[in-house]
Design a protein around this motif. Sequence first.
Motif, PDB file in Angstrom:
ATOM      1  N   LYS A 193       0.834  -1.196   0.000  1.00 49.28           N
ATOM      2  CA  LYS A 193       0.000   0.000   0.000  1.00 49.28           C
ATOM      3  C   LYS A 193       0.873   1.252   0.000  1.00 49.28           C
ATOM      4  O   LYS A 193       0.527   2.268  -0.626  1.00 49.28           O
ATOM      5  CB  LYS A 193      -0.931   0.010   1.222  1.00 49.28           C
ATOM      6  N   ALA A 194       2.018   1.191   0.693  1.00 42.81           N
ATOM      7  CA  ALA A 194       2.921   2.342   0.736  1.00 42.81           C
ATOM      8  C   ALA A 194       3.401   2.708  -0.665  1.00 42.81           C
ATOM      9  O   ALA A 194       3.467   3.894  -1.019  1.00 42.81           O
ATOM     10  CB  ALA A 194       4.100   2.044   1.652  1.00 42.81           C
ATOM     11  N   ASP A 195       3.740   1.701  -1.478  1.00 42.96           N
ATOM     12  CA  ASP A 195       4.203   1.977  -2.845  1.00 42.96           C
ATOM     13  C   ASP A 195       3.100   2.629  -3.676  1.00 42.96           C
ATOM     14  O   ASP A 195       3.353   3.567  -4.438  1.00 42.96           O
ATOM     15  CB  ASP A 195       4.671   0.688  -3.521  1.00 42.96           C
ATOM     16  N   ILE A 196       1.883   2.125  -3.542  1.00 47.01           N
ATOM     17  CA  ILE A 196       0.767   2.700  -4.300  1.00 47.01           C
ATOM     18  C   ILE A 196       0.545   4.145  -3.876  1.00 47.01           C
ATOM     19  O   ILE A 196       0.401   5.048  -4.721  1.00 47.01           O
ATOM     20  CB  ILE A 196      -0.521   1.873  -4.089  1.00 47.01           C
ATOM     21  N   LEU A 197       0.500   4.401  -2.566  1.00 46.69           N
ATOM     22  CA  LEU A 197       0.274   5.754  -2.065  1.00 46.69           C
ATOM     23  C   LEU A 197       1.401   6.698  -2.489  1.00 46.69           C
ATOM     24  O   LEU A 197       1.166   7.888  -2.744  1.00 46.69           O
ATOM     25  CB  LEU A 197       0.146   5.744  -0.541  1.00 46.69           C
ATOM     26  N   ASP A 198       2.617   6.181  -2.567  1.00 50.01           N
ATOM     27  CA  ASP A 198       3.759   7.000  -2.990  1.00 50.01           C
ATOM     28  C   ASP A 198       3.533   7.529  -4.401  1.00 50.01           C
ATOM     29  O   ASP A 198       3.633   8.739  -4.659  1.00 50.01           O
ATOM     30  CB  ASP A 198       5.030   6.149  -2.913  1.00 50.01           C
ATOM     31  N   TYR A 199       3.213   6.631  -5.336  1.00 48.62           N
ATOM     32  CA  TYR A 199       2.963   7.046  -6.718  1.00 48.62           C
ATOM     33  C   TYR A 199       1.700   7.896  -6.833  1.00 48.62           C
ATOM     34  O   TYR A 199       1.665   8.889  -7.571  1.00 48.62           O
ATOM     35  CB  TYR A 199       2.836   5.823  -7.625  1.00 48.62           C
ATOM     36  N   LEU A 200       0.655   7.489  -6.127  1.00 46.10           N
ATOM     37  CA  LEU A 200      -0.630   8.174  -6.234  1.00 46.10           C
ATOM     38  C   LEU A 200      -0.554   9.599  -5.707  1.00 46.10           C
ATOM     39  O   LEU A 200      -1.038  10.543  -6.345  1.00 46.10           O
ATOM     40  CB  LEU A 200      -1.709   7.377  -5.487  1.00 46.10           C
ATOM     41  N   SER A 201       0.059   9.787  -4.546  1.00 47.65           N
ATOM     42  CA  SER A 201       0.113  11.121  -3.949  1.00 47.65           C
ATOM     43  C   SER A 201       0.885  12.095  -4.826  1.00 47.65           C
ATOM     44  O   SER A 201       0.472  13.244  -5.028  1.00 47.65           O
ATOM     45  CB  SER A 201       0.743  11.045  -2.554  1.00 47.65           C
ATOM     46  N   TYR A 202       2.015  11.641  -5.392  1.00 51.21           N
ATOM     47  CA  TYR A 202       2.808  12.531  -6.240  1.00 51.21           C
ATOM     48  C   TYR A 202       2.063  12.838  -7.544  1.00 51.21           C
ATOM     49  O   TYR A 202       2.119  13.969  -8.051  1.00 51.21           O
ATOM     50  CB  TYR A 202       4.170  11.920  -6.546  1.00 51.21           C
ATOM     51  N   SER A 203       1.371  11.849  -8.102  1.00 44.81           N
ATOM     52  CA  SER A 203       0.614  12.069  -9.339  1.00 44.81           C
ATOM     53  C   SER A 203      -0.528  13.049  -9.102  1.00 44.81           C
ATOM     54  O   SER A 203      -0.804  13.917  -9.953  1.00 44.81           O
ATOM     55  CB  SER A 203       0.075  10.737  -9.874  1.00 44.81           C
ATOM     56  N   VAL A 204      -1.197  12.935  -7.954  1.00 46.54           N
ATOM     57  CA  VAL A 204      -2.269  13.873  -7.615  1.00 46.54           C
ATOM     58  C   VAL A 204      -1.701  15.287  -7.457  1.00 46.54           C
ATOM     59  O   VAL A 204      -2.306  16.272  -7.894  1.00 46.54           O
ATOM     60  CB  VAL A 204      -2.985  13.415  -6.326  1.00 46.54           C
ATOM     61  N   TYR A 205      -0.522  15.392  -6.854  1.00 49.21           N
ATOM     62  CA  TYR A 205       0.147  16.698  -6.744  1.00 49.21           C
ATOM     63  C   TYR A 205       0.403  17.279  -8.132  1.00 49.21           C
ATOM     64  O   TYR A 205       0.179  18.473  -8.376  1.00 49.21           O
ATOM     65  CB  TYR A 205       1.458  16.547  -5.963  1.00 49.21           C
ATOM     66  N   GLN A 206       0.870  16.428  -9.055  1.00 47.73           N
ATOM     67  CA  GLN A 206       1.139  16.889 -10.417  1.00 47.73           C
ATOM     68  C   GLN A 206      -0.140  17.338 -11.124  1.00 47.73           C
ATOM     69  O   GLN A 206      -0.089  18.177 -12.028  1.00 47.73           O
ATOM     70  CB  GLN A 206       1.827  15.784 -11.232  1.00 47.73           C
ATOM     71  N   MET A 207      -1.288  16.792 -10.717  1.00 45.55           N
ATOM     72  CA  MET A 207      -2.569  17.221 -11.289  1.00 45.55           C
ATOM     73  C   MET A 207      -3.074  18.504 -10.643  1.00 45.55           C
ATOM     74  O   MET A 207      -4.151  19.000 -10.994  1.00 45.55           O
ATOM     75  CB  MET A 207      -3.604  16.099 -11.138  1.00 45.55           C
ATOM     76  N   GLY A 208      -2.313  19.046  -9.670  1.00 47.12           N
ATOM     77  CA  GLY A 208      -2.659  20.332  -9.077  1.00 47.12           C
ATOM     78  C   GLY A 208      -3.600  20.266  -7.899  1.00 47.12           C
ATOM     79  O   GLY A 208      -4.097  21.300  -7.445  1.00 47.12           O
ATOM     80  N   ASP A 209      -3.844  19.069  -7.364  1.00 50.67           N
ATOM     81  CA  ASP A 209      -4.767  18.908  -6.239  1.00 50.67           C
ATOM     82  C   ASP A 209      -3.961  18.767  -4.948  1.00 50.67           C
ATOM     83  O   ASP A 209      -3.753  17.662  -4.439  1.00 50.67           O
ATOM     84  CB  ASP A 209      -5.639  17.672  -6.475  1.00 50.67           C
ATOM     85  N   LEU A 210      -3.526  19.903  -4.400  1.00 45.87           N
ATOM     86  CA  LEU A 210      -2.671  19.871  -3.209  1.00 45.87           C
ATOM     87  C   LEU A 210      -3.370  19.304  -1.978  1.00 45.87           C
ATOM     88  O   LEU A 210      -2.775  18.506  -1.247  1.00 45.87           O
ATOM     89  CB  LEU A 210      -2.141  21.273  -2.919  1.00 45.87           C
TER      90      LEU A 210
END
Length: 509
Positions: free
Chosen positions: A197-214
């Motif tokens: 789950k940590a690996d998924i959250l790592d990729y997901l959180s950064y991708s969401v940041y890149q989409m501008g959703d801080l």
Amino acid sequence: MNFLFSTLSVSLSLCLSAGQMTDLIYTEKELVQSLREYIKAEEFKLAAVKSWANKLDALTRVSTSDPEGYLAHPVNAYKLMKRLNTEWSELESLVLQNPAEEFISNMSIHRQFFPDEEDQTGAAKALMRLQDTYQLDSEAFSRGKLPGMHSNALLTVDDCFDMGKTAYNDADYYHAVLWMQQSLKQLDAGEEAEVSKADILDYLSYSVYQMGDLPRAIELTRRLVAIEPSHQRAGGNLRYYERLLFKQLNEQNQTYQPPSEEPIQLGTYSRPQDHLPEREAYEALCRGEGLQMTEARRSRLSCRYQDGKGNPRLLLKPMKEEDEWDSPHIVRYLDVLSHEEIEKIKELAKPRLARATVRDPKTGILTTANYRVSKSAWLEGEDDPVVDRVNLRIQDITGLTVDTAELLQKDEPDAFKRLGTGNRVATFLNYMSDVEAGGATVFPDFGAAIRPRKGTAVFWYNLFKSGEGDYRTRHAACPVLVGSKWVSNKWIHERGQEFRRRCGLTEVD
């Protein structure tokens, strides 16, 4: 004379044709059989070793209980010498036998035909293209719930994670978010997985940041820190996101709003724009939306028998012709190719299929593109009588000569100039397969979508009679959602048509 044949396989076969994918199915079946034979050989070997172990275990229990008494018997002394000199050597030879050699050899033979990393990446991008074109969420693919069908072709947590990672590595954070979210959803539902789950959250959180959703990036990163406090990036990312959000709120004089509790899904974020013109209109037509044919116009469409203006080969068996569109005029011919002809053409084309190309809108150079997933092959009349027969049929139906039809590779630069046969005056497109879902031919300029029907062909003019281009006839193939699509194209050129299609008096005649 020549014929262009193209095939577009299931969404996933970006770099491989339907025929090649079918071959891989049988290759995998053969490898499974080879694997079973290897397992059987290993089991036989293990059973023999176990038999030795059981026999020797019983012997050593007796011999070690009273070594001197055991060796006092001359037969026991002899058998001990024999076992250690001969039988243990035989056991050593048995253990050193490698039943895997035949399996490895079989693998090596077939490996040259295996898809590579580019093929796998292409297959993932093909799924994403289907996702965009037909507006399907990741769960539709993951659970096998495609329009009009439900199958047991499911994607696991790890599959979804790999899809998201493919997008992430391509800096495609829009799709990375969708697939990482689906991976997380299935993991939270209790599905077992190798990825954490940590690996998924790592990729997901950064991708969401890149989409501008801080706000949501902060919430996801906090979850990551809670699971793995020592994560090497999470703490730093969290502090950075929080500072960035605080700065934005101050500059905009706004108060903090917690992220939505709604899960991320299709439509949560806008898909980034790309360089492809008219993409939204194209995709809408592929979904059956935005069609411009009104009932009044449809009522003026008709069907008829067509004998090629008295062509002797069509007098006794005229072609059935249907109007598909009024302006520009597009017609469909029924029963153009028989099933036997289609199968022969596919048989001829399969060994020659090569990746189709498109012209780069920025450079003008022909190149492969990850959104163009077809393969093509050229066939000449001398390849088989069926090609000559079909060429002649097209000439009879259209009244145009095919003697000046192009003979070139699709990626050959400036091919039209070297041909000296002018521009493409008309297109004759044979549908050689039915398609379960998707695969339409669409015309974004005037809002038409033509569905594949096996054995039929559609025909239209690319040029006005004046020789000016009719840019309304720009068209594109929709990706195949379910099934496979085979088409054959005949591009007919200007030269040789002077007395078959006379020039018009105005630009748009």
